[in-house]
Design an enzyme around this catalytic site. Sequence first.
Site, PDB file in Angstrom:
ATOM      1  N   ASN A 225      -5.449  12.399   0.241  1.00 10.78           N
ATOM      2  CA  ASN A 225      -4.587  11.526   1.051  1.00 10.78           C
ATOM      3  C   ASN A 225      -5.489  10.772   2.021  1.00 10.78           C
ATOM      4  O   ASN A 225      -6.717  10.939   2.025  1.00 10.78           O
ATOM      5  CB  ASN A 225      -3.522  12.354   1.780  1.00 10.78           C
ATOM      6  CG  ASN A 225      -2.461  11.475   2.435  1.00 10.78           C
ATOM      7  OD1 ASN A 225      -1.927  10.576   1.784  1.00 10.78           O
ATOM      8  ND2 ASN A 225      -2.180  11.685   3.700  1.00 10.78           N
ATOM      9  N   LYS A 226      -4.902   9.941   2.827  1.00  6.40           N
ATOM     10  CA  LYS A 226      -5.645   9.097   3.773  1.00  6.40           C
ATOM     11  C   LYS A 226      -6.700   9.882   4.547  1.00  6.40           C
ATOM     12  O   LYS A 226      -6.423  11.006   4.981  1.00  6.40           O
ATOM     13  CB  LYS A 226      -4.632   8.434   4.716  1.00  6.40           C
ATOM     14  CG  LYS A 226      -5.207   7.556   5.790  1.00  6.40           C
ATOM     15  CD  LYS A 226      -6.125   6.474   5.250  1.00  6.40           C
ATOM     16  CE  LYS A 226      -5.458   5.586   4.215  1.00  6.40           C
ATOM     17  NZ  LYS A 226      -6.434   4.736   3.474  1.00  6.40           N
TER      18      LYS A 226
ATOM     19  N   ARG B  49      -7.533  -0.630  -7.037  1.00  8.59           N
ATOM     20  CA  ARG B  49      -7.871   0.489  -6.140  1.00  8.59           C
ATOM     21  C   ARG B  49      -8.014   1.754  -6.983  1.00  8.59           C
ATOM     22  O   ARG B  49      -7.256   1.943  -7.940  1.00  8.59           O
ATOM     23  CB  ARG B  49      -6.776   0.707  -5.068  1.00  8.59           C
ATOM     24  CG  ARG B  49      -6.700  -0.422  -4.047  1.00  8.59           C
ATOM     25  CD  ARG B  49      -5.773  -0.084  -2.891  1.00  8.59           C
ATOM     26  NE  ARG B  49      -6.387   0.822  -1.935  1.00  8.59           N
ATOM     27  CZ  ARG B  49      -5.713   1.406  -0.924  1.00  8.59           C
ATOM     28  NH1 ARG B  49      -4.417   1.189  -0.767  1.00  8.59           N
ATOM     29  NH2 ARG B  49      -6.335   2.198  -0.071  1.00  8.59           N
TER      30      ARG B  49
ATOM     31  N   ARG C 278       0.850  -1.188   0.000  1.00 10.29           N
ATOM     32  CA  ARG C 278       0.000   0.000   0.000  1.00 10.29           C
ATOM     33  C   ARG C 278       0.882   1.233   0.000  1.00 10.29           C
ATOM     34  O   ARG C 278       2.084   1.154   0.152  1.00 10.29           O
ATOM     35  CB  ARG C 278      -0.993  -0.019   1.181  1.00 10.29           C
ATOM     36  CG  ARG C 278      -0.406  -0.606   2.409  1.00 10.29           C
ATOM     37  CD  ARG C 278      -0.243   0.219   3.625  1.00 10.29           C
ATOM     38  NE  ARG C 278      -0.284   1.623   3.506  1.00 10.29           N
ATOM     39  CZ  ARG C 278       0.800   2.404   3.593  1.00 10.29           C
ATOM     40  NH1 ARG C 278       2.024   1.901   3.769  1.00 10.29           N
ATOM     41  NH2 ARG C 278       0.682   3.708   3.519  1.00 10.29           N
ATOM     42  N   GLY C 279       0.210   2.393  -0.182  1.00 10.52           N
ATOM     43  CA  GLY C 279       0.972   3.621  -0.375  1.00 10.52           C
ATOM     44  C   GLY C 279       1.076   3.838  -1.878  1.00 10.52           C
ATOM     45  O   GLY C 279       1.376   2.896  -2.625  1.00 10.52           O
ATOM     46  N   ALA C 280       0.814   5.083  -2.301  1.00  6.46           N
ATOM     47  CA  ALA C 280       0.654   5.340  -3.737  1.00  6.46           C
ATOM     48  C   ALA C 280       1.825   4.855  -4.599  1.00  6.46           C
ATOM     49  O   ALA C 280       1.617   4.085  -5.556  1.00  6.46           O
ATOM     50  CB  ALA C 280       0.374   6.825  -3.942  1.00  6.46           C
TER      51      ALA C 280
ATOM     52  N   ASP D  72      -2.074  10.829  -2.370  1.00  4.23           N
ATOM     53  CA  ASP D  72      -2.408   9.754  -3.312  1.00  4.23           C
ATOM     54  C   ASP D  72      -2.743  10.271  -4.706  1.00  4.23           C
ATOM     55  O   ASP D  72      -2.599   9.548  -5.701  1.00  4.23           O
ATOM     56  CB  ASP D  72      -3.582   8.930  -2.778  1.00  4.23           C
ATOM     57  CG  ASP D  72      -3.113   8.073  -1.616  1.00  4.23           C
ATOM     58  OD1 ASP D  72      -3.058   8.592  -0.490  1.00  4.23           O
ATOM     59  OD2 ASP D  72      -2.743   6.902  -1.847  1.00  4.23           O
TER      60      ASP D  72
HETATM   61  O1  MRU Z   1      -4.734   3.202   1.992  1.00  8.13           O
HETATM   62  P1  MRU Z   1      -3.246   3.403   1.941  1.00  8.13           P
HETATM   63  O2  MRU Z   1      -2.552   2.859   3.142  1.00  8.13           O
HETATM   64  O3  MRU Z   1      -2.657   2.921   0.640  1.00  8.13           O
HETATM   65  O4  MRU Z   1      -3.076   4.992   1.979  1.00  8.13           O
HETATM   66  C1  MRU Z   1      -1.784   5.510   1.857  1.00  8.13           C
HETATM   67  C2  MRU Z   1      -1.705   6.981   2.019  1.00  8.13           C
HETATM   68  O5  MRU Z   1      -2.694   7.661   2.156  1.00  8.13           O
HETATM   69  C3  MRU Z   1      -0.336   7.597   1.904  1.00  8.13           C
HETATM   70  O6  MRU Z   1      -0.248   8.756   2.677  1.00  8.13           O
HETATM   71  C4  MRU Z   1      -0.044   7.966   0.434  1.00  8.13           C
HETATM   72  O7  MRU Z   1      -0.283   6.881  -0.410  1.00  8.13           O
HETATM   73  C5  MRU Z   1       1.357   8.437   0.245  1.00  8.13           C
HETATM   74  S1  MRU Z   1       2.538   7.136   0.345  1.00  8.13           S
HETATM   75  C6  MRU Z   1       4.057   7.796  -0.009  1.00  8.13           C
END
Ligand code: MRU
Length: 355
Positions: A257-258, A98, A54-56, A247
């Site tokens: 973002n989250k 996603r 996970r994470g963009a 994201d």
């Molecule tokens: O749902 P996730 O855990 O994939 O969400 C991730 C985030 O919101 C991060 O802050 C974002 O992807 C940046 S990662 C460098």
Amino acid sequence: MSTATQNSESIIWSGEADGWLDLLDQTLLPTELKRIECRDAETVWEAIKMLRVRGAPAIGISAAYGVVIGVQTVGMDSTIADLKARAIEVIDYLATSRPTAVNLFWALDRMRAKVDSWGDDLSLADAAETLLQEARAIHQSDRETCHAIGKHGCDVLDDVQGVLTHCNAGGLATAEYGTALSVFFTAQDQGKSLHVFVDETRPLLQGARLTAWELMQRGIKATLICDSMAAQVMREGKVQAVVTGADRIAANGDSANKIGTYSLAVLAKHHGIPFYIAAPASTFDLAIESGAEIPIELRDAGEITNGFGRQTAPDEVEVYNPAFDVTPAELIEAIITEHGLIQPVTNENVRSMIG
Ligand code: MRU
């Protein structure tokens, strides 16, 4: 159960074009360091969907390798047209995993461009090799990008002792080092001592499980708080900046973002604390003008009602579970990219730095 202490890369490719993707299962952290071998596109899709990776940026890198794996089903006695058709099928399939992080689509578009460049006389082995080289290039460039973000971001922390972050934008979410966390890691490399307040990040606890773990691995002082404590921490003067990842960033700088990031930015504004986004160029979506057009992923109700093995809400309760929110550009002091700072965050400045 104790905390896993050994550090580990989130994404590793093993072997050549007939190899496999080895992912650290992030759902098990911080107590277990277990890796998953992805040998088909379905396993990669599931790993992205279930947030094992996970994470963009990490999603984009994994999907690119997923295309390499997905075309392995095409026999060497097939034609280049068969390989092309299968590659496009896999790209379209992985794109359904996603919806919010644009890095997924950015990486898959790069893979699609490779497929489009194949001539009819290219051998299947050479074609598959071009896909692996592209996935490796995406992976490698993210490493460099993250380090560049850290270097640019460091300067904004000059007079900062305490900083707040949300979710996980660290090495686990990228090829290495991260985006928001790269800023902290680089500050530490330069001898600065920071105190990072970490939002636990309901409902999936990426802050508690992943960010606190990464910071502690590197010996950075980390204090975990519930998301709802951020206002109090700000009022007490414990933090002088907020830095998060993103994201998807629209052309006007609105940043998804989250979930919970937007409320942090509002709180930061109220307390006169600068709010920064750290993100690579691959997180910008200049095809959309504003954050209103960013698709927000809705996730399963069970993440809120039955998180981590215990029912915490009545049976059948109605639940709303958006995984992301959008912070309007006017609340963002600057966006820290690998090319430098976008400040102030305006359409014009975004386009001149990224476009
Ligand atoms: O749902 P996730 O855990 O994939 O969400 C991730 C985030 O919101 C991060 O802050 C974002 O992807 C940046 S990662 C460098």
